[in-house]
Design a protein around this motif. Structure first.
Motif, PDB file in Angstrom:
ATOM      1  N   PRO A  47       0.838  -1.205   0.000  1.00 39.67           N
ATOM      2  CA  PRO A  47       0.000   0.000   0.000  1.00 39.67           C
ATOM      3  C   PRO A  47       0.870   1.251   0.000  1.00 39.67           C
ATOM      4  N   MET A  48       0.489   2.237  -0.787  1.00 43.59           N
ATOM      5  CA  MET A  48       1.284   3.459  -0.887  1.00 43.59           C
ATOM      6  C   MET A  48       1.451   4.164   0.449  1.00 43.59           C
ATOM      7  N   ASP A  49       0.433   4.097   1.296  1.00 46.60           N
ATOM      8  CA  ASP A  49       0.572   4.778   2.581  1.00 46.60           C
ATOM      9  C   ASP A  49       1.625   4.095   3.442  1.00 46.60           C
ATOM     10  N   THR A  50       1.885   2.818   3.227  1.00 47.85           N
ATOM     11  CA  THR A  50       2.948   2.123   3.951  1.00 47.85           C
ATOM     12  C   THR A  50       4.303   2.487   3.379  1.00 47.85           C
ATOM     13  N   VAL A  51       4.394   2.494   2.046  1.00 45.97           N
ATOM     14  CA  VAL A  51       5.658   2.780   1.380  1.00 45.97           C
ATOM     15  C   VAL A  51       6.121   4.198   1.671  1.00 45.97           C
ATOM     16  N   TYR A  52       5.194   5.145   1.656  1.00 46.23           N
ATOM     17  CA  TYR A  52       5.565   6.550   1.807  1.00 46.23           C
ATOM     18  C   TYR A  52       5.304   7.118   3.195  1.00 46.23           C
ATOM     19  N   MET A  53       5.005   6.254   4.170  1.00 44.80           N
ATOM     20  CA  MET A  53       4.744   6.745   5.523  1.00 44.80           C
ATOM     21  C   MET A  53       5.964   7.526   6.021  1.00 44.80           C
ATOM     22  N   GLY A  54       5.738   8.689   6.482  1.00 43.12           N
ATOM     23  CA  GLY A  54       6.827   9.526   6.974  1.00 43.12           C
ATOM     24  C   GLY A  54       7.393  10.427   5.895  1.00 43.12           C
ATOM     25  N   VAL A  55       7.167  10.095   4.627  1.00 42.22           N
ATOM     26  CA  VAL A  55       7.644  10.921   3.530  1.00 42.22           C
ATOM     27  C   VAL A  55       6.520  11.843   3.070  1.00 42.22           C
ATOM     28  N   VAL A  56       5.349  11.257   2.901  1.00 42.05           N
ATOM     29  CA  VAL A  56       4.171  12.031   2.512  1.00 42.05           C
ATOM     30  C   VAL A  56       3.268  12.115   3.731  1.00 42.05           C
ATOM     31  N   PRO A  57       3.112  13.315   4.305  1.00 35.47           N
ATOM     32  CA  PRO A  57       2.254  13.426   5.476  1.00 35.47           C
ATOM     33  C   PRO A  57       0.823  13.019   5.151  1.00 35.47           C
ATOM     34  N   PHE A  58       0.239  12.257   6.034  1.00 41.87           N
ATOM     35  CA  PHE A  58      -1.138  11.810   5.866  1.00 41.87           C
ATOM     36  C   PHE A  58      -1.336  11.100   4.530  1.00 41.87           C
ATOM     37  N   GLY A  59      -0.410  10.197   4.217  1.00 43.86           N
ATOM     38  CA  GLY A  59      -0.418   9.448   2.964  1.00 43.86           C
ATOM     39  C   GLY A  59      -1.766   8.886   2.572  1.00 43.86           C
ATOM     40  N   PRO A  60      -2.518   8.256   3.502  1.00 40.99           N
ATOM     41  CA  PRO A  60      -3.763   7.619   3.086  1.00 40.99           C
ATOM     42  C   PRO A  60      -4.814   8.598   2.562  1.00 40.99           C
ATOM     43  N   VAL A  61      -4.663   9.878   2.870  1.00 37.45           N
ATOM     44  CA  VAL A  61      -5.702  10.816   2.454  1.00 37.45           C
ATOM     45  C   VAL A  61      -5.273  11.757   1.337  1.00 37.45           C
ATOM     46  N   PHE A  62      -4.047  11.595   0.803  1.00 36.09           N
ATOM     47  CA  PHE A  62      -3.691  12.537  -0.246  1.00 36.09           C
ATOM     48  C   PHE A  62      -4.492  12.210  -1.504  1.00 36.09           C
ATOM     49  N   PRO A  63      -4.945  13.262  -2.184  1.00 36.48           N
ATOM     50  CA  PRO A  63      -5.859  13.097  -3.332  1.00 36.48           C
ATOM     51  C   PRO A  63      -5.266  12.204  -4.420  1.00 36.48           C
ATOM     52  N   GLY A  64      -6.088  11.292  -4.924  1.00 33.82           N
ATOM     53  CA  GLY A  64      -5.674  10.459  -6.040  1.00 33.82           C
ATOM     54  C   GLY A  64      -4.943   9.187  -5.683  1.00 33.82           C
ATOM     55  N   VAL A  65      -4.770   8.903  -4.395  1.00 38.78           N
ATOM     56  CA  VAL A  65      -3.994   7.717  -4.022  1.00 38.78           C
ATOM     57  C   VAL A  65      -4.660   6.432  -4.503  1.00 38.78           C
ATOM     58  N   ASP A  66      -5.973   6.367  -4.428  1.00 32.50           N
ATOM     59  CA  ASP A  66      -6.677   5.156  -4.872  1.00 32.50           C
ATOM     60  C   ASP A  66      -6.489   4.929  -6.368  1.00 32.50           C
ATOM     61  N   GLU A  67      -6.606   5.991  -7.155  1.00 31.55           N
ATOM     62  CA  GLU A  67      -6.426   5.873  -8.594  1.00 31.55           C
ATOM     63  C   GLU A  67      -4.992   5.488  -8.928  1.00 31.55           C
ATOM     64  N   ALA A  68      -4.031   6.069  -8.213  1.00 27.96           N
ATOM     65  CA  ALA A  68      -2.624   5.751  -8.447  1.00 27.96           C
ATOM     66  C   ALA A  68      -2.344   4.284  -8.130  1.00 27.96           C
ATOM     67  N   GLU A  69      -2.911   3.790  -7.032  1.00 28.29           N
ATOM     68  CA  GLU A  69      -2.710   2.381  -6.667  1.00 28.29           C
ATOM     69  C   GLU A  69      -3.361   1.453  -7.691  1.00 28.29           C
ATOM     70  N   ASP A  70      -4.535   1.821  -8.205  1.00 25.27           N
ATOM     71  CA  ASP A  70      -5.193   1.007  -9.229  1.00 25.27           C
ATOM     72  C   ASP A  70      -4.355   0.952 -10.503  1.00 25.27           C
ATOM     73  N   LYS A  71      -3.818   2.090 -10.888  1.00 25.52           N
ATOM     74  CA  LYS A  71      -2.977   2.162 -12.088  1.00 25.52           C
ATOM     75  C   LYS A  71      -1.708   1.322 -11.899  1.00 25.52           C
ATOM     76  N   LEU A  72      -1.110   1.453 -10.738  1.00 26.45           N
ATOM     77  CA  LEU A  72       0.082   0.673 -10.429  1.00 26.45           C
ATOM     78  C   LEU A  72      -0.247  -0.819 -10.434  1.00 26.45           C
ATOM     79  N   ARG A  73      -1.373  -1.195  -9.859  1.00 33.39           N
ATOM     80  CA  ARG A  73      -1.778  -2.609  -9.820  1.00 33.39           C
ATOM     81  C   ARG A  73      -1.911  -3.171 -11.239  1.00 33.39           C
ATOM     82  N   ASP A  74      -2.483  -2.382 -12.138  1.00 30.76           N
ATOM     83  CA  ASP A  74      -2.617  -2.818 -13.538  1.00 30.76           C
ATOM     84  C   ASP A  74      -1.245  -3.042 -14.170  1.00 30.76           C
ATOM     85  N   GLU A  75      -0.323  -2.124 -13.918  1.00 36.05           N
ATOM     86  CA  GLU A  75       1.032  -2.249 -14.474  1.00 36.05           C
ATOM     87  C   GLU A  75       1.758  -3.458 -13.872  1.00 36.05           C
TER      88      GLU A  75
END
Length: 157
Positions: A47-75
């Protein structure tokens, strides 16, 4: 396992790969051990919020994270399918999981009741070793035999 170090017929080998170019080296090693046994591939998307925890504040709520994860999953699925095709692994035996890599690898090993887990390692030392690695976590927590395949530059000791 047989006396020559191969898995006997009908047994299952789970190969954990990171989808890098070194994945081929790991799959080849597993194939040589599996013989006529079933080969399963697994890649775990963290999960992106795990990978970027501490780098991106409040990772789980930054806009577009769900779409980015879906796109990454497809790739990641495309890349996993590439490796499966290249090594003649059945589509139903190429698993894309989501979560913590070591936990997901061990859970899948239990689900498919594999006989051996094969995973790559870069032979970490010093601070990297103290911080741990996926291979180390799988090795010390699995209920299955684990083969760690050293990948990367030779003579890097």
């Amino acid at each position: 396992m047989t006396g020559d170090g191969r898995v006997s017929g009908g047994q299952k080998v789970l190969v954990a790969i990171d989808l890098s170019d070194e994945s081929g080296e790991i799959i080849e090693r597993a194939r040589s051990i599996a013989g006529d046994g079933d080969l399963h591939l697994v890649h775990v998307q963290e999960p992106m919020d795990t990978v970027y925890m501490g780098v991106v504040p409040f990772g789980p709520v930054f806009p577009g994270v769900d779409e980015a994860e879906d796109k990454l999953r497809d790739e990641l699925r495309k890349r996993l399918d590439h490796w499966a095709t290249r090594f003649s692994v059945a589509a139903g035996q190429a698993h894309l999981r989501y979560g913590t890599p070591a936990s997901e690898i061990k859970a899948l090993a239990d689900e498919i009741d594999c006989d051996l887990i094969v995973i790559g390692t870069h032979g970490q030392k010093g601070v990297q070793l103290l911080l741990g690695s996926t291979a180390n976590s799988v090795l010390h927590g699995a209920c299955h035999d684990v083969l760690a395949v050293r990948v990367g530059a030779k003579g890097d000791d």
